[in-house]
Design a protein around this motif. Structure first.
Motif, short mmCIF file in Angstrom:
data_model
loop_
_atom_site.label_atom_id
_atom_site.label_comp_id
_atom_site.label_asym_id
_atom_site.label_seq_id
_atom_site.Cartn_x
_atom_site.Cartn_y
_atom_site.Cartn_z
N SER A 1 -8.00 -13.23 -1.50
CA SER A 1 -7.77 -12.75 -0.34
C SER A 1 -6.95 -11.26 -0.70
O SER A 1 -6.00 -11.22 -1.72
CB SER A 1 -6.87 -13.64 0.51
OG SER A 1 -7.42 -14.74 1.09
N LEU A 2 -7.15 -10.39 0.18
CA LEU A 2 -6.42 -9.19 0.04
C LEU A 2 -5.93 -8.78 1.46
O LEU A 2 -6.88 -8.72 2.45
CB LEU A 2 -7.28 -8.08 -0.57
CG LEU A 2 -6.77 -6.61 -0.93
CD1 LEU A 2 -5.57 -6.96 -1.83
CD2 LEU A 2 -7.65 -5.65 -1.51
N ALA A 3 -4.92 -8.21 1.68
CA ALA A 3 -4.26 -7.75 2.79
C ALA A 3 -4.59 -6.04 3.06
O ALA A 3 -4.18 -5.54 2.13
CB ALA A 3 -2.92 -7.92 3.13
N ALA A 4 -5.16 -5.82 4.08
CA ALA A 4 -5.19 -4.13 4.21
C ALA A 4 -4.12 -3.80 4.92
O ALA A 4 -3.13 -4.26 5.71
CB ALA A 4 -6.54 -3.89 5.18
N HIS A 5 -3.52 -2.38 4.70
CA HIS A 5 -2.53 -1.80 4.87
C HIS A 5 -2.61 -1.03 6.19
O HIS A 5 -3.46 -0.02 5.84
CB HIS A 5 -1.54 -1.21 3.75
CG HIS A 5 -0.38 -0.40 4.31
ND1 HIS A 5 0.69 -1.08 4.71
CD2 HIS A 5 -0.36 0.88 4.40
CE1 HIS A 5 1.72 -0.10 4.86
NE2 HIS A 5 1.11 1.16 4.71
N PHE B 1 1.09 5.92 1.20
CA PHE B 1 0.57 4.56 1.70
C PHE B 1 0.05 3.82 0.55
O PHE B 1 0.00 2.53 0.48
CB PHE B 1 -0.27 4.71 2.66
CG PHE B 1 -1.42 5.36 2.93
CD1 PHE B 1 -2.69 4.75 2.09
CD2 PHE B 1 -1.65 6.77 2.71
CE1 PHE B 1 -3.93 5.23 1.86
CE2 PHE B 1 -3.14 7.21 2.69
CZ PHE B 1 -4.00 6.53 2.29
N TRP B 2 -0.58 4.38 -0.65
CA TRP B 2 -1.15 3.57 -1.46
C TRP B 2 -0.05 2.51 -2.39
O TRP B 2 -0.28 1.49 -2.91
CB TRP B 2 -1.89 4.54 -2.65
CG TRP B 2 -3.19 5.10 -2.10
CD1 TRP B 2 -3.49 6.52 -2.41
CD2 TRP B 2 -4.18 4.61 -1.67
NE1 TRP B 2 -4.84 6.55 -1.78
CE2 TRP B 2 -5.19 5.42 -1.47
CE3 TRP B 2 -4.58 2.94 -1.38
CZ2 TRP B 2 -6.61 5.12 -0.80
CZ3 TRP B 2 -5.70 2.66 -0.66
CH2 TRP B 2 -6.78 3.91 -0.55
N SER B 3 1.22 3.28 -2.26
CA SER B 3 2.20 2.41 -3.10
C SER B 3 2.67 1.38 -2.25
O SER B 3 3.24 0.33 -2.68
CB SER B 3 3.51 3.37 -3.37
OG SER B 3 3.95 3.76 -2.29
#
Length: 218
Positions: free
Chosen positions: A24-28, A44-46
């Motif tokens: 699983s991966l959360a999108a920001h 935002f990448w950080s």
């Protein structure tokens, strides 16, 4: 802080509910604008969680050279970045500059999305270390359609120990609008030519590319 979300290979199995134990991966969510240049300089990448732990299809163990995946989204776009680590970056292969061609001799990455999480189809977006684009989709028949084409942006950079790319995909090309608290089917495939290693984020030994074996993008 950056979270690392990885699941063991044996958890990446076919599933029918969104709580199944797959990677699983959360999108920001962000309202920032991304410059598509293959350089992860936007703030935002950080703040994005990082997905990794790709599985080598030959050994069925974590690949030696890993990939770092980040996903963000705005109200209009899906942003994705991948850092393809390489212990011998001088051997990264990248020649093809024509769009919608097969990357026969190149390193490449394929990003797979199943937005409704129905396990019945997917959208696929490819790139090589030159940022050359290719795309396709697949419906319930399981037939991969290279004739499908969408308007999206990609750029890549080759560095000292990796190649990195950014994608900006309008949500409308996926015929779906992302909102909070959704779960999409998601997977990523990487080909590293000089080691002849194909690796998957959500790995299935028998049906590697099928949406029912995708991980979760939340």
């Amino acid at each position: 802080s950056i979270a690392l979300m990885v699941a063991p290979a044996w958890l990446a199995c076919g599933h029918s509910n969104p709580q199944a134990p797959v990677p699983s991966l959360a999108a920001h969510f962000t309202e920032e604008v991304m410059t598509v240049d293959g350089v992860l300089e936007e703030p935002f990448w950080s703040r994005c969680p990082v997905g990794s732990g790709l599985i080598d299809t030959r050994t069925q163990e974590p690949a030696r050279d890993q990939s770092l995946i980040r996903v963000a989204y705005t109200r209009e776009f899906l942003y994705l970045s991948v850092e393809c680590l390489d212990a011998d970056a001088s051997k990264i292969r990248a020649v093809e500059q024509r769009e919608d061609r097969e990357f026969r001799g190149d390193d490449w990455v394929e990003v797979h999305f199943d937005p409704p999480h129905s396990h019945r189809g997917k959208y696929a977006f490819f790139t090589n270390p030159l940022g050359t684009r290719a795309d396709a989709n697949e419906g319930p028949s399981g037939q991969f359609n290279y004739g499908w084409s969408a308007d999206w942006d990609c750029a890549a950079k080759i560095g000292a120990d990796r190649w990195t790319f950014e994608m900006r995909i309008p949500l409308k090309v996926l015929n779906y609008f992302r909102s909070d608290n959704e779960t999409w089917g998601f997977n990523l495939t990487r080909m590293q030519r000089h080691t002849d290693v194909t690796s998957f984020w959500s790995f299935s030994a028998t049906e590697m590319y099928k949406p029912r074996h995708f991980g979760h993008l939340m």
